[in-house]
Write an enzyme that holds these catalytic residues in place. Structure first.
Site, PDB file in Angstrom:
ATOM      1  N   CYS A  37     -14.088 -14.030 -12.481  1.00  0.00           N
ATOM      2  CA  CYS A  37     -12.721 -14.340 -12.898  1.00  0.00           C
ATOM      3  C   CYS A  37     -12.557 -15.832 -13.142  1.00  0.00           C
ATOM      4  O   CYS A  37     -13.351 -16.646 -12.670  1.00  0.00           O
ATOM      5  CB  CYS A  37     -11.714 -13.920 -11.822  1.00  0.00           C
ATOM      6  SG  CYS A  37     -11.774 -12.193 -11.338  1.00  0.00           S
ATOM      7  N   ASP A 442      -8.988 -54.218 -33.244  1.00  0.00           N
ATOM      8  CA  ASP A 442      -7.996 -53.381 -33.926  1.00  0.00           C
ATOM      9  C   ASP A 442      -6.626 -54.058 -33.860  1.00  0.00           C
ATOM     10  O   ASP A 442      -6.108 -54.346 -32.772  1.00  0.00           O
ATOM     11  CB  ASP A 442      -7.932 -52.005 -33.263  1.00  0.00           C
ATOM     12  CG  ASP A 442      -7.072 -51.037 -34.043  1.00  0.00           C
ATOM     13  OD1 ASP A 442      -7.619 -50.306 -34.876  1.00  0.00           O
ATOM     14  OD2 ASP A 442      -5.847 -51.022 -33.802  1.00  0.00           O
TER      15      ASP A 442
END
Length: 492
Positions: A37, A442
């Protein structure tokens, strides 16, 4: 980097608490029932002495356990472990998910990684308990169950689409893994009708929290005409798959999920298409782990609280990301989209028929290397950089596939004329799905850092191993239109 053995006590606490955050990290095998499970299974918690824990469904199946038909442990998001790690086992898992075993066998998988079959089997079995064939078998079973439960496809088509070599192999695997026949898995009414004729409709699950609309908006803001399409809700694009081009339409689904509508040239490309869509949307991420680190940093706390579970949209193909990154150097997003669109009729492979505004797959490296790019509108230096990159990708000098060594990929990119640290970092982040990338120099990040009173040095020191996610938060601060639709004040 390797992962230690599963902590049985910690795993059992997760099972006792039915904690969905651990779904996909491991499965619980119950000796008394013979089933396995997901940790959040709603069934009665098994006694601790009756359970064992396995890192993959394949390992539980190899130990003789069947998948639970109530919690469907094969339908959870994949383990984020394989995206975080950069070792051979993780690279192998990414290639298995991309269908490398189906395409070229275990020998081809091992060759892509630079190992012998024996070495690779030993590494995977030592850590996961099973080899690549068992991992691929578990993936085929998962794809088959998804199709059986959600579509009306004939069982022969399901078997073919899931990658089985024969109907007999398909029937035997389904019985072994799920404890029933294929027809026994099919509900009286499938969860969907499978979509319009020629289309498959599937649900792609993610870990909560997950804002599908934000991820799709970001992709839509960068959509290239002819290759991609954005209508404000649905992001569509062409996929270049092993057996022909395909089209996918992605839209927000119920809960933490995305609805994918796929038109495939051949059904056997389904597994690869799903894997690439999951990677594109970062569906297997562990938002709890990311937010636990970034959310406690004073500079990012408010950003994380305002957008919990933010993802890093990547690309369906790292070669494409690399070329688009070079085209996008020192131009606006709109300019990059225009330049990229001009490549499509020159070297892209056309769809048999246009689908809406979609017309071409992105050019493959060999086709792009042979194309005349003089009319695209690139500077001489940029045209030379694209040609050099395409040639390196085509001849294998640069390898950016799902099983690529990230450090080696970055070194090989930086060795090419016209590719600098920012471009190589962007390819690592959005092409190779590296969760710990910072973009040096950046401008948008610098603006956001200045607003927050932070610096590049702070980012490198404080936001590991989730710097890619920090980048997304800082980009959202600098360019909010890529992440949030503007409010229509006329309606207020």
């Amino acid at each position: 980097m390797t992962t230690p053995a599963l902590d049985a006590e910690r795993c059992y606490r997760a099972v006792a608490g039915r904690d969905p955050r651990f779904d996909g990290w491991f499965v619980t095998a119950v000796r008394s029932t013979g089933i396995y499970c997901r940790p959040s299974c709603p069934a009665r918690t098994p006694l601790e002495h009756n359970v064992t824990f396995h890192r993959t469904a394949a390992a539980a199946q190899a130990a003789g356990f069947r998948a639970c038909r109530r919690c469907r442990p094969d339908a959870v998001p994949g383990s984020p472990e394989w995206d975080v790690r950069a070792d051979v086992v993780a690279r192998a898992m990414r290639l298995v998910a991309d269908g490398e075993v189906e395409r070229s066998g275990v020998g081809g998988l091992a060759a892509r990684l630079g190992y012998s079959e024996r070495q690779l089997n030993r590494l995977l079995t030592g850590e996961l308990g099973v080899g690549p064939l068992a991992l691929a078998r578990a993936q085929r079973a998962q794809t088959a169950r998804l199709l059986i439960e959600t579509t009306r496809l004939p069982m022969a088509d399901v078997a073919f689409a899931a990658g089985f070599a024969s109907i007999r192999q398909f029937n035997d695997t389904v019985r072994s893994v799920f404890g029933t026949t294929p027809s026994g898995l099919r509900p009286a009414t499938p969860r969907t009708e499978g979509g319009a004729p020629g289309w498959l409709t599937l649900r792609l699950a993610a870990r909560a929290p997950f804002a599908a609309d934000e991820v799709l908006l970001f992709l839509g803001a960068h959509a290239v005409p002819g290759l991609e399409e954005w209508d404000g809700t649905t992001f569509s694009r062409v996929l270049d798959l092993p057996h022909g081009p395909a089209v996918v339409r992605l839209s927000p689904g119920a809960g933490a999920s995305v609805t994918a509508r796929l038109q495939l040239a051949e059904l056997r490309d389904l597994g690869v298409a799903v894997a690439r869509c999951r990677r594109l949307l970062d569906l297997d991420a562990d938002p709890a782990a990311v937010d636990a680190v970034l959310g406690t940093d004073p500079a990012l706390a408010d950003l994380v609280a305002g957008a919990p579970g933010r993802r890093v949209p990547t690309g369906v193909d790292a070669d494409e990301v690399a070329v688009r990154a070079v085209l996008g150097q020192q131009v606006s997003v709109a300019g990059a989209r225009t330049l990229t669109a001009r490549l499509l009729p020159l070297a892209g492979r056309p769809l048999p028929e246009p689908v809406g505004t979609l017309t071409h797959a992105f050019p493959r490296a060999a086709d792009l290397a042979a194309a005349d790019l003089s009319d695209v509108g690139l500077t001489g230096a940029r045209r030379a950089a694209v040609g050099t990159l395409a040639t390196a990708l085509a001849d294998g000098t640069v390898s950016l596939g799902p099983g690529a060594d990230r450090d080696e990929a970055r070194r090989s990119l930086l060795a090419l004329r016209g590719i600098g640290p920012w471009t190589a970092a962007l390819v690592a982040m959005r092409g190779l799905a590296d969760p710990d990338v910072w973009l040096p120099g950046d401008l948008a990040l610098r603006r956001s850092l200045a607003t927050l009173g932070s610096s590049d040095a702070d980012a490198a020191a404080r936001w590991q191993p989730w710097r890619s996610y920090a980048v997304m938060h800082l980009w959202a601060l600098a360019v909010p239109s890529f992440f949030t639709r503007p409010v229509d004040r006329s309606l207020s």
